[in-house]
Design a protein around this motif. Structure first.
Motif, mmCIF file in Angstrom:
data_model
loop_
_atom_site.group_PDB
_atom_site.id
_atom_site.type_symbol
_atom_site.label_atom_id
_atom_site.label_comp_id
_atom_site.label_asym_id
_atom_site.label_seq_id
_atom_site.Cartn_x
_atom_site.Cartn_y
_atom_site.Cartn_z
ATOM 1 N N PRO A 158 0.827 -1.208 0.000
ATOM 2 C CA PRO A 158 0.000 0.000 0.000
ATOM 3 C C PRO A 158 0.860 1.256 0.000
ATOM 4 C CG PRO A 158 0.043 -1.003 2.183
ATOM 5 C CD PRO A 158 0.764 -1.933 1.276
ATOM 6 N N LEU A 159 0.369 2.292 -0.674
ATOM 7 C CA LEU A 159 1.080 3.562 -0.752
ATOM 8 C C LEU A 159 0.496 4.544 0.248
ATOM 9 C CD1 LEU A 159 1.326 3.980 -4.629
ATOM 10 C CD2 LEU A 159 2.993 2.969 -3.075
ATOM 11 N N PRO A 160 1.289 5.497 0.721
ATOM 12 C CA PRO A 160 0.742 6.538 1.607
ATOM 13 C C PRO A 160 -0.417 7.256 0.923
ATOM 14 C CG PRO A 160 3.142 6.607 1.592
ATOM 15 C CD PRO A 160 2.750 5.660 0.504
ATOM 16 N N TRP A 169 -4.151 3.184 -2.531
ATOM 17 C CA TRP A 169 -3.527 2.526 -3.688
ATOM 18 C C TRP A 169 -2.615 1.393 -3.233
ATOM 19 C CZ3 TRP A 169 -4.640 3.259 -8.707
ATOM 20 C CH2 TRP A 169 -5.369 4.409 -9.054
ATOM 21 N N PHE A 170 -2.690 0.279 -3.968
ATOM 22 C CA PHE A 170 -1.777 -0.846 -3.804
ATOM 23 C C PHE A 170 -1.005 -0.988 -5.117
ATOM 24 C CE2 PHE A 170 -3.326 -2.708 0.126
ATOM 25 C CZ PHE A 170 -4.561 -2.102 0.234
ATOM 26 N N ALA A 171 0.298 -0.865 -5.035
ATOM 27 C CA ALA A 171 1.107 -0.850 -6.261
ATOM 28 C C ALA A 171 2.209 -1.890 -6.167
ATOM 29 C CB ALA A 171 1.700 0.538 -6.495
ATOM 30 N N ARG A 172 2.658 -2.348 -7.365
ATOM 31 C CA ARG A 172 3.749 -3.327 -7.429
ATOM 32 C C ARG A 172 4.479 -3.139 -8.759
ATOM 33 N NH1 ARG A 172 5.095 -8.142 -4.973
ATOM 34 N NH2 ARG A 172 6.294 -9.602 -6.251
ATOM 35 N N PRO A 173 5.804 -3.045 -8.714
ATOM 36 C CA PRO A 173 6.572 -2.911 -9.973
ATOM 37 C C PRO A 173 6.425 -4.166 -10.835
ATOM 38 C CG PRO A 173 7.917 -2.321 -8.047
ATOM 39 C CD PRO A 173 6.685 -2.942 -7.530
ATOM 40 N N VAL A 174 6.443 -3.959 -12.141
ATOM 41 C CA VAL A 174 6.408 -5.052 -13.108
ATOM 42 C C VAL A 174 7.838 -5.265 -13.613
ATOM 43 C CG1 VAL A 174 5.495 -5.864 -15.294
ATOM 44 C CG2 VAL A 174 4.061 -4.499 -13.781
ATOM 45 N N PRO A 214 0.533 4.907 8.298
ATOM 46 C CA PRO A 214 1.884 5.426 8.600
ATOM 47 C C PRO A 214 1.974 6.942 8.472
ATOM 48 C CG PRO A 214 2.025 3.460 7.270
ATOM 49 C CD PRO A 214 0.587 3.813 7.329
ATOM 50 N N GLU A 215 1.210 7.541 7.547
ATOM 51 C CA GLU A 215 1.272 8.985 7.375
ATOM 52 C C GLU A 215 0.381 9.714 8.368
ATOM 53 O OE1 GLU A 215 0.303 6.758 5.355
ATOM 54 O OE2 GLU A 215 -1.513 7.235 4.243
#
Length: 720
Positions: A158-160, A169-174, A214-215
């Protein structure tokens, strides 16, 4: 004076007893209150910690699931197709992959209702394909800042959350096969879902839980502004450092009930007498209530409501009496149920008996015309006739034989024979059982019957009728199991015989619904059935197993739920002694006995067509024949003439076959008698035939059988 002393004594006792009791109770209540308050706060705190941990574990699993979804999207072959096509300069293919990826993301959002957006960005942060869930068109885009943060998260997560953003947002590099970054996949979840999830956490009347990211952003659940002192407990998400769940509640919600204890304690001393009286009344009521319930239950059971039970909680004598009463009611109910089952079986038996009598009557009425048809058809076939007429006669013969088999099968199942142990061909028994059910199998159920009959299967010693009864029951169960099934191969019933390890085996296999493991353990228990009420009695399989074991064998079952069932019968083989009477005797053909012309024969038959047929056969052999159309005429002819043979029906008007037999015995005549009858279900007829020892032919009979018996009797059995 006496009254004054009594009053003074009363007040003296009251002043001596009441103040110490009140003070003692007040002190005890005060100490208990303090201790209870301390323990309550400790228990509430432990409960809140537990709630916070449970909520944190649930949210942690939720975040983990979102991360796994993002990881699954990064592994989509559509993304790899896109950047590979782009890398090799296949722009048209890349555009096609991009469109397919967009369609895939839209389908993904429609299947997974929890997401507001899904997007794939290339390594430069440009959006390649994206999708927005219905109703989320105002959702914020995935920003450049979010893209940079996503690249910094090696494993994704998850992103801040941006201030004021309703999305998480939940992100992951490809990454490609070489580990190079090929972009970012991001999924956006509406924070409202987390809010709803947290709102389910209830602490006291007004408390709840909130998620601290966290933020520092809060996702509120059911947490209003807490005034005054508050109780709080927090727990960190196990796999997401910095994410915490805080459970809060006003302390007043838990301590307020304790404030009334002090006031109640002060009133306790004054209400002591009332309490004692109430206690006595309560004790009396406690004793009287179960006795009243027992009396009411006994009355209801007397009225026939055997399912009535009473409460049997506790370990005192009244509870023991209640348990004994319930046990008695259960025994009565079980006995009534067993009685109802036995009554149902009796009714079914009476129905079967009535059906058997009807079958006997119908069979008797059918056998006469069938005998005439087959006899005259055979007579015509002996003449020199055109080929087409011979073919027509063959059709008549085949269909009459078919009718005869149907009648024989009806007679077979309606007949009550004594159990006999003879040589039984399992292949023949299986074919006979299949013929009995042929109409249901082919015409009604649409079942394809596959016969895998091994001619090397050894015969067994047993009762043919009982073996067929077992096979018919198992085949009928197989039909029931396949009812309503829809399979590409259709309904299949495999009938198989084989020999294995000095045993004769019969297998009946279907591709029906199968039997669940729990029922598989009980199907051989009496009265246990998986069929609907009215369709099964629960006695078929127990009877089948009993018959199999009486024959020295057994019946076993293998089943797979949804695949089908195999019932397997195994029997010891028949050992044929050299002079065994059970071996098949070869019946001599009609041509092995020469015609005996010139003899005089009486034919007593009330069916004119049968009488004329028999007379014609005898006259063709050169014999002189007298025909009597009923029993009285036959008795008259017997008294006036002597005959070498009397052929008689058993059931006739005015006088019956047994009366003709008795008349010959009275006159000391040794004239042989041959009986012909279609009433093979009548116990009296069977008993007479057995006692008289006279040969008989069941209708319909063939001309070969008739010639063989008449020639044998006229020639005293001397073969040509």
């Amino acid at each position: 004076m006496t009254l004054h002393r009594k009053v003074r004594l009363f007040w003296g006792i009251a002043l001596a007893v009441v103040p110490p009791v009140v003070l003692g109770v007040a002190g005890i209540v005060r100490l208990q209150y303090a201790k209870t308050r301390q323990e309550l706060l400790r228990a509430v705190n432990a409960q809140m910690v537990q709630l916070a941990r449970q909520a944190a574990a649930g949210l942690d699993e939720n975040l983990g699931e979102r991360e796994r979804d993002a990881r699954a999207l990064t592994e989509s072959p559509l993304i790899a197709d896109y950047y590979h096509n782009l890398e090799f300069g296949l722009l048209d293919e890349a555009r096609s992959s991009r469109r397919e990826l967009g369609a895939f993301l839209r389908r993904y959002l429609s299947r997974n209702q929890g997401y507001a957006r899904a997007v794939y960005l290339d390594e430069r942060g440009r959006e390649v394909a994206g999708a927005v869930a219905p109703g989320e068109e105002q959702a914020m885009d995935f920003s450049r800042e979010d893209f940079v943060r996503a690249l910094a998260i090696n494993g994704g997560g998850p992103l801040p959350t941006r201030p004021g953003s309703p999305l998480l947002w939940f992100a992951r590099p490809v990454r490609d096969e070489l580990g190079r970054v090929r972009g970012v996949v991001a999924l956006a979840e509406d924070l409202k879902r987390l809010h709803v999830r947290l709102a389910r956490v209830e602490v006291g009347r007004r408390g709840g839980a909130r998620l601290i990211m966290p933020e520092g952003q809060n996702v509120l659940g059911r947490v209003p502004a807490v005034a005054g002192e508050a109780l709080a407990a927090s727990a960190e998400l196990p796999h997401h450092p910095g994410w915490r769940v805080v459970a809060e509640a006003p302390r007043e919600d838990f301590l307020k009930p304790l404030d009334s204890i002090a006031r109640v304690a002060l009133a306790t001393s004054l209400a002591g007498l009332v309490f004692l009286v109430g206690l006595l009344l309560w004790l009396a009521r406690r004793i009287a209530r179960p006795i009243e319930e027992l009396a009411q239950a006994a009355s209801e059971i007397g009225d026939g409501r055997l399912e009535r039970r009473v409460s049997a909680a506790g370990g005192d004598e009244i509870a023991a009496l209640a348990r004994a009463f319930n046990a008695m009611a259960e025994r009565l109910e079980r006995q009534r149920r067993e009685q109802a089952e036995l009554q149902s079986q009796l009714i079914q038996s009476e129905k079967l008996s009535a059906i058997g009598q009807m079958i006997s009557s119908v069979a008797h009425e059918l056998n006469n015309p069938l005998g005439a048809i087959t006899g005259y058809a055979q007579m015509l076939a002996q003449d020199d006739i055109p080929a087409i007429a011979a073919e027509d006669l063959e059709h008549i013969r085949v269909n009459v034989e078919r009718c005869r088999k149907i009648v024989d099968n009806l007679l077979f199942f309606a007949r009550k024979n004594r159990v006999e142990r003879k040589r039984v061909d399992l292949n023949a028994a299986l074919k006979a059982s299949s013929e009995l059910l042929s109409y249901r199998l082919s015409k009604i159920e649409g079942v394809t019957v596959v016969e895998e009959l091994d001619t090397r299967t050894p015969p067994i010693r047993g009762d043919f009728q009982q073996i067929v009864q077992v096979l018919v029951n198992l085949m009928g169960n197989a039909c029931d199991a396949m009812e309503g099934q829809r399979r590409p191969e259709g309904k299949r019933l495999i009938l198989r015989t084989r020999a294995a390890l000095d045993r004769a085996l019969v297998e009946i296999e279907d591709n029906g619904s199968g039997i669940d493991p729990r029922s598989l353990e009980k199907i051989f228990e009496p009265f246990y059935t998986t069929k609907e009420p009215g369709k099964g009695t629960g006695l078929g399989l127990p009877i089948c197993r009993q018959i199999a074991r009486e024959h020295g064998g057994d019946v076993r079952v293998e089943s797979r739920l949804g695949r089908g069932t195999v019932f397997r019968l195994d029997f010891p083989p028949f050992v044929d002694a050299p002079d065994s009477p059970d071996g098949p005797d070869r019946e001599p053909d009609a041509e092995e006995f020469a015609p005996v012309p010139g003899r005089r024969v009486l034919v007593a038959e009330d069916e004119a067509s049968i009488a004329k047929l028999v007379a014609r056969v005898l006259r063709d052999d050169g014999d002189e024949v007298d025909v009597a159309g009923d029993g009285a005429q036959a008795l008259s002819l017997l008294s006036a003439n002597s005959y070498d043979l009397v052929i008689s029906d058993v059931e006739m008007e005015h006088a019956k076959g047994p009366e003709l037999h008795a008349a010959l015995a009275r006159d000391s005549k040794s004239t042989p008698m041959l009986f012909i009858t279609g009433d093979m279900l009548n116990p009296k007829v069977l008993e007479f035939l057995a006692k008289s020892g006279c040969p008989f032919l069941p209708k319909p009979f063939g001309l070969v059988e008739l010639r063989r018996e008449t020639r044998r009797l006229l020639g005293r059995g001397a073969p040509r």
